[in-house]
Design a protein around this motif. Structure first.
Motif, PDB file in Angstrom:
ATOM      1  N   LEU A  44       0.830  -1.207   0.000  1.00 28.27           N
ATOM      2  CA  LEU A  44       0.000   0.000   0.000  1.00 28.27           C
ATOM      3  C   LEU A  44       0.865   1.258   0.000  1.00 28.27           C
ATOM      4  CD1 LEU A  44      -2.737  -1.051   2.587  1.00 28.27           C
ATOM      5  CD2 LEU A  44      -3.050  -0.760   0.117  1.00 28.27           C
ATOM      6  N   ALA A  45       1.872   1.279   0.861  1.00 30.15           N
ATOM      7  CA  ALA A  45       2.761   2.443   0.946  1.00 30.15           C
ATOM      8  C   ALA A  45       3.522   2.638  -0.364  1.00 30.15           C
ATOM      9  CB  ALA A  45       3.735   2.278   2.112  1.00 30.15           C
ATOM     10  N   GLU A  46       3.927   1.530  -0.967  1.00 30.07           N
ATOM     11  CA  GLU A  46       4.648   1.565  -2.235  1.00 30.07           C
ATOM     12  C   GLU A  46       3.785   2.194  -3.324  1.00 30.07           C
ATOM     13  OE1 GLU A  46       5.610  -2.381  -4.011  1.00 30.07           O
ATOM     14  OE2 GLU A  46       7.519  -2.005  -3.012  1.00 30.07           O
ATOM     15  N   ARG A  47       2.538   1.766  -3.432  1.00 29.30           N
ATOM     16  CA  ARG A  47       1.630   2.310  -4.448  1.00 29.30           C
ATOM     17  C   ARG A  47       1.381   3.794  -4.212  1.00 29.30           C
ATOM     18  NH1 ARG A  47      -2.284  -2.550  -3.614  1.00 29.30           N
ATOM     19  NH2 ARG A  47      -0.993  -4.162  -4.526  1.00 29.30           N
ATOM     20  N   TRP A  48       1.239   4.182  -2.968  1.00 31.59           N
ATOM     21  CA  TRP A  48       1.027   5.587  -2.660  1.00 31.59           C
ATOM     22  C   TRP A  48       2.246   6.418  -3.058  1.00 31.59           C
ATOM     23  CZ3 TRP A  48      -2.280   9.014  -2.727  1.00 31.59           C
ATOM     24  CH2 TRP A  48      -2.109  10.246  -2.086  1.00 31.59           C
ATOM     25  N   ARG A  49       3.442   5.901  -2.785  1.00 30.52           N
ATOM     26  CA  ARG A  49       4.669   6.614  -3.177  1.00 30.52           C
ATOM     27  C   ARG A  49       4.750   6.740  -4.691  1.00 30.52           C
ATOM     28  NH1 ARG A  49      10.910   5.037  -2.199  1.00 30.52           N
ATOM     29  NH2 ARG A  49      11.786   7.020  -2.817  1.00 30.52           N
ATOM     30  N   VAL A  50       4.400   5.670  -5.402  1.00 32.16           N
ATOM     31  CA  VAL A  50       4.393   5.704  -6.866  1.00 32.16           C
ATOM     32  C   VAL A  50       3.437   6.789  -7.353  1.00 32.16           C
ATOM     33  CG1 VAL A  50       3.741   4.418  -8.948  1.00 32.16           C
ATOM     34  CG2 VAL A  50       5.164   3.326  -7.195  1.00 32.16           C
ATOM     35  N   ALA A  51       2.242   6.873  -6.771  1.00 35.08           N
ATOM     36  CA  ALA A  51       1.272   7.894  -7.177  1.00 35.08           C
ATOM     37  C   ALA A  51       1.848   9.295  -6.978  1.00 35.08           C
ATOM     38  CB  ALA A  51      -0.024   7.724  -6.400  1.00 35.08           C
ATOM     39  N   GLN A  52       2.525   9.506  -5.857  1.00 34.33           N
ATOM     40  CA  GLN A  52       3.114  10.817  -5.580  1.00 34.33           C
ATOM     41  C   GLN A  52       4.232  11.149  -6.577  1.00 34.33           C
ATOM     42  OE1 GLN A  52       3.848   9.734  -1.441  1.00 34.33           O
ATOM     43  NE2 GLN A  52       2.686  11.548  -0.844  1.00 34.33           N
ATOM     44  N   LEU A  53       5.047  10.160  -6.908  1.00 31.71           N
ATOM     45  CA  LEU A  53       6.130  10.392  -7.863  1.00 31.71           C
ATOM     46  C   LEU A  53       5.584  10.638  -9.267  1.00 31.71           C
ATOM     47  CD1 LEU A  53       8.676   7.733  -6.542  1.00 31.71           C
ATOM     48  CD2 LEU A  53       8.878  10.237  -6.383  1.00 31.71           C
ATOM     49  N   LEU A  54       4.530   9.933  -9.644  1.00 27.25           N
ATOM     50  CA  LEU A  54       3.889  10.184 -10.938  1.00 27.25           C
ATOM     51  C   LEU A  54       3.339  11.605 -10.975  1.00 27.25           C
ATOM     52  CD1 LEU A  54       2.034   6.803 -11.439  1.00 27.25           C
ATOM     53  CD2 LEU A  54       3.772   7.741 -12.988  1.00 27.25           C
ATOM     54  N   GLU A  55       2.713  12.013  -9.888  1.00 28.65           N
ATOM     55  CA  GLU A  55       2.155  13.364  -9.778  1.00 28.65           C
ATOM     56  C   GLU A  55       3.252  14.415  -9.920  1.00 28.65           C
ATOM     57  OE1 GLU A  55      -1.021  16.186  -8.852  1.00 28.65           O
ATOM     58  OE2 GLU A  55      -0.815  14.290  -9.883  1.00 28.65           O
ATOM     59  N   ALA A  56       4.448  14.088  -9.443  1.00 34.94           N
ATOM     60  CA  ALA A  56       5.584  15.003  -9.526  1.00 34.94           C
ATOM     61  C   ALA A  56       6.236  15.010 -10.910  1.00 34.94           C
ATOM     62  CB  ALA A  56       6.623  14.642  -8.461  1.00 34.94           C
ATOM     63  N   GLY A  57       5.715  14.179 -11.820  1.00 39.57           N
ATOM     64  CA  GLY A  57       6.217  14.180 -13.197  1.00 39.57           C
ATOM     65  C   GLY A  57       7.363  13.236 -13.481  1.00 39.57           C
ATOM     66  N   ARG A  58       7.646  12.331 -12.554  1.00 45.36           N
ATOM     67  CA  ARG A  58       8.737  11.378 -12.769  1.00 45.36           C
ATOM     68  C   ARG A  58       8.342  10.335 -13.801  1.00 45.36           C
ATOM     69  NH1 ARG A  58      11.919  11.383  -8.100  1.00 45.36           N
ATOM     70  NH2 ARG A  58      13.347  10.014  -9.205  1.00 45.36           N
ATOM     71  N   SER A  59       9.311   9.823 -14.545  1.00 39.61           N
ATOM     72  CA  SER A  59       9.049   8.803 -15.562  1.00 39.61           C
ATOM     73  C   SER A  59       8.860   7.437 -14.902  1.00 39.61           C
ATOM     74  CB  SER A  59      10.208   8.730 -16.559  1.00 39.61           C
ATOM     75  OG  SER A  59      11.323   8.057 -15.980  1.00 39.61           O
ATOM     76  N   TYR A  60       8.217   6.544 -15.634  1.00 40.68           N
ATOM     77  CA  TYR A  60       7.986   5.190 -15.123  1.00 40.68           C
ATOM     78  C   TYR A  60       9.306   4.523 -14.772  1.00 40.68           C
ATOM     79  CZ  TYR A  60       3.173   5.361 -16.979  1.00 40.68           C
ATOM     80  OH  TYR A  60       1.870   5.665 -17.249  1.00 40.68           O
ATOM     81  N   ARG A  61      10.290   4.652 -15.639  1.00 44.37           N
ATOM     82  CA  ARG A  61      11.593   4.010 -15.400  1.00 44.37           C
ATOM     83  C   ARG A  61      12.298   4.610 -14.186  1.00 44.37           C
ATOM     84  NH1 ARG A  61      12.972   0.581 -19.675  1.00 44.37           N
ATOM     85  NH2 ARG A  61      11.931   1.098 -21.632  1.00 44.37           N
ATOM     86  N   GLU A  62      12.225   5.917 -14.029  1.00 51.84           N
ATOM     87  CA  GLU A  62      12.829   6.559 -12.853  1.00 51.84           C
ATOM     88  C   GLU A  62      12.173   6.051 -11.571  1.00 51.84           C
ATOM     89  OE1 GLU A  62      14.129  11.043 -14.222  1.00 51.84           O
ATOM     90  OE2 GLU A  62      12.010  10.665 -13.829  1.00 51.84           O
ATOM     91  N   ILE A  63      10.856   5.977 -11.597  1.00 50.51           N
ATOM     92  CA  ILE A  63      10.128   5.525 -10.414  1.00 50.51           C
ATOM     93  C   ILE A  63      10.486   4.089 -10.080  1.00 50.51           C
ATOM     94  CG2 ILE A  63       7.834   5.003  -9.496  1.00 50.51           C
ATOM     95  CD1 ILE A  63       6.840   7.460 -11.170  1.00 50.51           C
ATOM     96  N   SER A  64      10.534   3.244 -11.104  1.00 45.10           N
ATOM     97  CA  SER A  64      10.881   1.841 -10.890  1.00 45.10           C
ATOM     98  C   SER A  64      12.292   1.711 -10.318  1.00 45.10           C
ATOM     99  CB  SER A  64      10.751   1.067 -12.205  1.00 45.10           C
ATOM    100  OG  SER A  64      11.076  -0.281 -12.014  1.00 45.10           O
ATOM    101  N   ALA A  65      13.228   2.476 -10.872  1.00 47.84           N
ATOM    102  CA  ALA A  65      14.613   2.416 -10.398  1.00 47.84           C
ATOM    103  C   ALA A  65      14.733   2.938  -8.965  1.00 47.84           C
ATOM    104  CB  ALA A  65      15.522   3.225 -11.328  1.00 47.84           C
TER     105      ALA A  65
END
Length: 101
Positions: A44-65
């Motif tokens: 759950l925390a991981e998904r929430w962090r991903v949502a925040q990083l997507l909102e900040a404009g980070r790329s999928y690959r950056e977020i995954s890394a």
């Protein structure tokens, strides 16, 4: 035995009401600790962090890394953030953004 849809819906709604009963983040943490396994909390925390990083404009690959989550998970969160009708991520992200203004 698989519960019928009506029972699952009623149980889910009861859970939502229970989550709303927490008065602050500390109480919510206590409730989620009792309710979930460590792995479920991490997911759950991981998904929430991903949502925040997507909102900040980070790329999928950056977020995954950065997070170690699969690009499949990033894609799923992105789909729910942008396309799915529930818009739960969007609702909470916007509320938190407004709260910090």
């Amino acid at each position: 035995m698989r519960l019928d849809r009506e029972t699952r819906t009623r149980d889910f709604n009861a859970l939502c009401e229970a989550l709303l009963a927490a008065k602050d983040a500390g109480e919510m943490a206590r409730f989620l600790t009792d309710l979930t396994t460590p792995g479920e909390r991490d997911a759950l925390a991981e998904r929430w962090r991903v949502a925040q990083l997507l909102e900040a404009g980070r790329s999928y690959r950056e977020i995954s890394a950065e997070t170690g989550v699969s690009t499949t998970t990033v894609t799923r969160v992105a789909r729910f953030l942008a396309q799915e009708p529930h818009q739960g991520y969007r609702l909470v992200l916007d509320r938190l953004k407004a709260k910090t203004r």
